[in-house]
Design a protein around this motif. Sequence first.
Motif, short mmCIF file in Angstrom:
data_model
loop_
_atom_site.label_atom_id
_atom_site.label_comp_id
_atom_site.label_asym_id
_atom_site.label_seq_id
_atom_site.Cartn_x
_atom_site.Cartn_y
_atom_site.Cartn_z
N TYR B 92 -12.64 33.87 8.21
CA TYR B 92 -13.56 34.66 9.03
C TYR B 92 -13.93 36.00 8.45
CZ TYR B 92 -12.54 31.04 12.37
OH TYR B 92 -12.40 29.83 12.98
N TYR B 97 -18.95 33.59 5.30
CA TYR B 97 -18.84 32.91 6.59
C TYR B 97 -19.98 33.40 7.49
CZ TYR B 97 -17.40 31.86 11.34
OH TYR B 97 -17.38 31.43 12.65
N PRO B 99 -21.47 33.13 11.20
CA PRO B 99 -21.22 32.62 12.55
C PRO B 99 -22.36 31.77 13.10
CG PRO B 99 -20.77 34.98 12.44
CD PRO B 99 -21.35 34.60 11.13
N GLU B 100 -23.59 32.09 12.72
CA GLU B 100 -24.74 31.35 13.24
C GLU B 100 -24.72 29.88 12.82
OE1 GLU B 100 -24.85 34.31 12.02
OE2 GLU B 100 -26.12 35.60 13.24
N GLU B 102 -22.10 27.94 13.15
CA GLU B 102 -21.17 27.20 13.98
C GLU B 102 -21.87 26.08 14.72
OE1 GLU B 102 -17.86 27.34 14.58
OE2 GLU B 102 -17.36 29.03 13.30
N LEU B 253 -35.48 36.72 11.35
CA LEU B 253 -35.26 36.93 12.78
C LEU B 253 -33.79 36.78 13.14
CD1 LEU B 253 -38.30 35.16 14.42
CD2 LEU B 253 -38.01 37.53 13.79
N LEU B 254 -33.00 36.26 12.19
CA LEU B 254 -31.59 36.03 12.49
C LEU B 254 -30.69 36.81 11.55
CD1 LEU B 254 -30.55 34.22 14.71
CD2 LEU B 254 -30.11 32.46 13.02
N PHE B 255 -31.08 36.90 10.30
CA PHE B 255 -30.26 37.57 9.32
C PHE B 255 -30.88 38.89 8.91
CE2 PHE B 255 -27.80 33.98 9.68
CZ PHE B 255 -28.37 32.82 9.19
N ASN B 265 -37.69 31.89 11.95
CA ASN B 265 -37.34 30.77 12.84
C ASN B 265 -36.94 29.49 12.10
OD1 ASN B 265 -37.48 31.86 15.48
ND2 ASN B 265 -39.71 31.84 15.38
N GLN B 268 -33.79 27.92 13.47
CA GLN B 268 -33.91 27.14 14.71
C GLN B 268 -34.33 25.71 14.39
OE1 GLN B 268 -32.70 28.79 17.14
NE2 GLN B 268 -32.82 30.75 16.11
N LYS B 271 -31.30 24.04 12.89
CA LYS B 271 -30.31 23.71 13.92
C LYS B 271 -30.72 22.45 14.66
CE LYS B 271 -29.43 27.72 16.25
NZ LYS B 271 -28.86 28.62 17.28
N MET C 24 -38.23 36.38 18.20
CA MET C 24 -37.05 35.84 18.84
C MET C 24 -36.66 36.82 19.95
SD MET C 24 -33.22 34.91 17.64
CE MET C 24 -33.73 33.78 16.41
N VAL C 56 -25.46 31.64 18.67
CA VAL C 56 -24.08 31.20 18.46
C VAL C 56 -23.11 31.81 19.47
CG1 VAL C 56 -23.46 33.00 16.80
CG2 VAL C 56 -22.43 30.74 16.63
N PHE C 63 -37.60 31.52 21.20
CA PHE C 63 -38.11 31.79 19.86
C PHE C 63 -39.43 31.09 19.67
CE2 PHE C 63 -37.25 27.62 18.07
CZ PHE C 63 -36.26 27.12 18.91
N PHE C 96 -11.12 36.82 16.66
CA PHE C 96 -11.06 37.44 15.33
C PHE C 96 -12.38 38.11 14.97
CE2 PHE C 96 -8.59 37.86 11.54
CZ PHE C 96 -9.51 37.99 10.51
N LEU C 97 -13.47 37.42 15.31
CA LEU C 97 -14.79 37.95 14.98
C LEU C 97 -15.05 39.29 15.63
CD1 LEU C 97 -17.18 34.87 15.19
CD2 LEU C 97 -16.23 35.95 13.16
N ARG C 231 -36.80 40.53 18.35
CA ARG C 231 -37.00 40.72 16.91
C ARG C 231 -38.28 40.01 16.57
NH1 ARG C 231 -33.06 40.24 11.92
NH2 ARG C 231 -31.21 41.00 12.91
#
Lengths: 232, 442, 251
Positions: B92, B97, B99-100, B102, B253-255, B265, B268, B271, C24, C56, C63, C96-97, C231
């Motif tokens: 972690y 790593y 998280p998005e 997961e 938009l996420l990172f 997007n 998305q 995913k 988003m 997450v 979006f 942990f995160l 965003r």
Amino acid sequence: MTRNHLISATKANCLYWLGRYEERVYITLHLLRKCYDKMIDGELEDYAMFWTRLDANGVYQSSEEFTFGMMYDGDNCASVMAAQTKAMDNAILLREDIMSETLSYLEMSVALMKECRERKEMNIIALQPIIDWSLAFWGSAEQRLRNHKALYIMMTGRNVENLDMLLRFDYSYERVALAYDSLKRYLHQIPTIIDDHIEGQLNHLIIKEHFNLTDVEYRNKVLKFINQLVRV
Amino acid sequence: MNIRINELVDSCNTVNKWMERFGVRFGVYKHGVFNEQLFPFDSIPRIISSEDWAYLERGLKQRVTALNKFLWDVYHDKRIIKDGVVPKEFVYSSKGYIPECEGISPKSGVYAHIAGIDLVEGKDGQWYVLEDNLRIPSGASYPMIAREITRKVSPQTFAWNNVAENRDYAKLLATMMAEMNDGRGISVILTPGRYNSAYFEHSYFAEKTGATLAYPGDLFVEDNKVYYAGIYKEKTRVGSIYRRVSDEFMDPLLFEASSLLGIPNVMQAYKAGNVALINAIGNGVADDKGIYYFVPKMVEYYLGEKPILQNAPTYLPYFEKDCDYVLKNIQRLVIKDVSEAGGYGVVFGKDLSGKELEDLTELVRTEPRRWIAQEVIDFKDLEILENDETVWHKADLRAFVVSGKDVQVWKSGLTRFSRNPDSFVVNSSQGGGFKDTWVMGS
Amino acid sequence: MKRYLYNYQTIVEFSEPVPLHAVMLRCQPINNACQMVEQEHLVLSPDYWLQAGQDVYYNRILFGGANEPHSVFSYVSTGIVATDTYVVKYCGENLFLFQQPTPLTVISDRVLTLRKNCIEASYDICQWLNENIEYQPQATTVDTTAAEVLKSRQGVCQDFAHLMIAFCRQQGIPARYVNGFLEGEGETHAWVEIFDGYNWLGFDPTHNRCITDGYVKIAHGRDAADCPVSRGMYTGSAQQKTMIHVTLHQL
């Protein structure tokens, strides 16, 4: 692997300008040869016409400067070096379409130009391979481009450049009309990128009755429209 | 093994001239200026016997399979952490790593569709894995085109020697991309652009696989599906993206919000299973220098097999026993900073002064999690042509493993040699050159 | 139990039409044990494709985007929420995160001595922030880190929250960043949840209080970058102007 038939906006732009710049290399070398030949034993009046049109910005003062600069001066956008480098800059983004073999003709041309510049080669005959490779480039591109639209865009660029040069060097109406006809043959294969209004204007201008390159206003108008005809 | 390479050796200059003709370059940024240089090719091939190759191939398949299972586990049930095999801190707090990721389930459980495993042959004949590269491993294009050219320049060399074909790499890629695509649309290679160090490879792969080379502005997401934009409002659906853009730049938009290299997007769509990303996002957690230590354990844990390929003997100061060993032997070990990449964060104990050794020892003692220590492997040197002589330089081998429905190991690899004969640091961006890698038929 | 009407309106204007706009949004309150959405409505710009999803951290997201030139994008999220005392149940998330510092929440100095109990420590942190950090709207940006705030001693609710989270993580207390609405009129608000070993409790460092009611939660993450309320990304050279208005009113 599903084949992609679309051409992106960036690619269309690269194809068009590759066509223009590579044609510019070919035509400039052709005109320079004529000019240098006249400069061997001719008087200034004999080659002034070439000089003033090729060096439209009046950059060069002496024959040596002119000879060397028109071939190798990368900072002069009218030089062979500038055109060849710009052709390469566009071609390198099209490797997957024209293929590495086609691209190699341009790589070799740029390498030769640089080498000749390094050793200050004043004799244009040393650049004969550039002309050979230019023709090989077109042949290879035509063979390898699987997307016909892409080929037509490149050929359009080539023909626009050709027509542009004919006008700048006061060629006859017959030559100009022929070149315009040739251009239209390719343009009509890719109608979405023509500016119809401008084509209409050009159709009206490039006819025998109106053709008059000594009329500065006419000349500038035609040149302007030629350069705005294709929207990429 | 009777290998005849005189003709090939004699044609080294010719081959390099052909490389120049085909523009086989890579780019390097020095002081902010982009410079593209030809990648110097040495025509003496690295030769791997068919027995050695059989061993390496089995080992590589095993290792990459385990790594893909690890990635699936990290982003799903985390059994390997719960069972105490890998401490959760290493997973972690790894920069790789994400998280998005997961719960995202890529097709066939494949995360590292293209794995570049860096190997080195020791003077003792033992092969060691130096590093796993599961994000954007590059370099396969160079031996591919080198083979194309050497076969043209010296056909008799290949008539005489029974070398396994390696020009099929593009086919391996194309097949895998089509499998991941699932018939949704076209396959594209996403390049950050002309001024990326590996741009030659991006465009060469597009040429050879038939995939479209796409720039970030060419792709967009609509109704959660990815499209390629043609001129004048045309669009075509994209089914898989071999993306040469790093994870953090892929979706603004996420990172990384300022990224101009990504597709808003796209995560998305990914995913939802509407587009395949090759390699998957989030692989950095498995090629983290800190996780390297655990890879042999992954083989045992997921496959129930003894690892075929060996890591270089490695110590993790995180574990007390290892820490003691490292502190005692630091002057003859190589210490790597887990957060660095590209060979700059690697320090050889033998090169440090007394004071520098003391400082490093203190750092290891106070920040044990940050370091990994390895025995220095004495690489086997390879012959390099320098002017008209041969010299001996250190070299490594990057093997490529392509995983789609099946796991295939490319019968070749990028052999890179270092600039200085005594340098252990072998990396394209620091100078040096490359060789073709011959896998001999039996 | 208390009931609130919320109204969250955003209008984005471009100085000239932009050919491509992607967005988003996190604009709808979550449902959990202490907060229940009884009614909700969304009004969205037509001609934008928009889909609902989850990030997450199980925050609700919307979006999408527009691939035709547009000059305006707007949305209104409105509804009625019923809340109990602010205690967010632990749902098995990876603690942990929330104990790891992130670039926005990492500080190197140990400035505070805190009491051992995490709830008491949280009160101590809020008190310290109240006494040492000045609420100053113009001083920081969305990228300002906790370390920078510690140095400048100025910021807005996002900065107060980041600094509190940094202190908590230094102490080993799992802490997370929360976005939502505060009773009254204005903009969206940011606060902190800390894990006491059983549940997540709310603290508002900007107002130096432990949260009981008057707060409606939209989303949480490790820091502000994980859960921005909106965003967007657009192509072209237009200038963007954003107008936001939030109302949270007890019924």
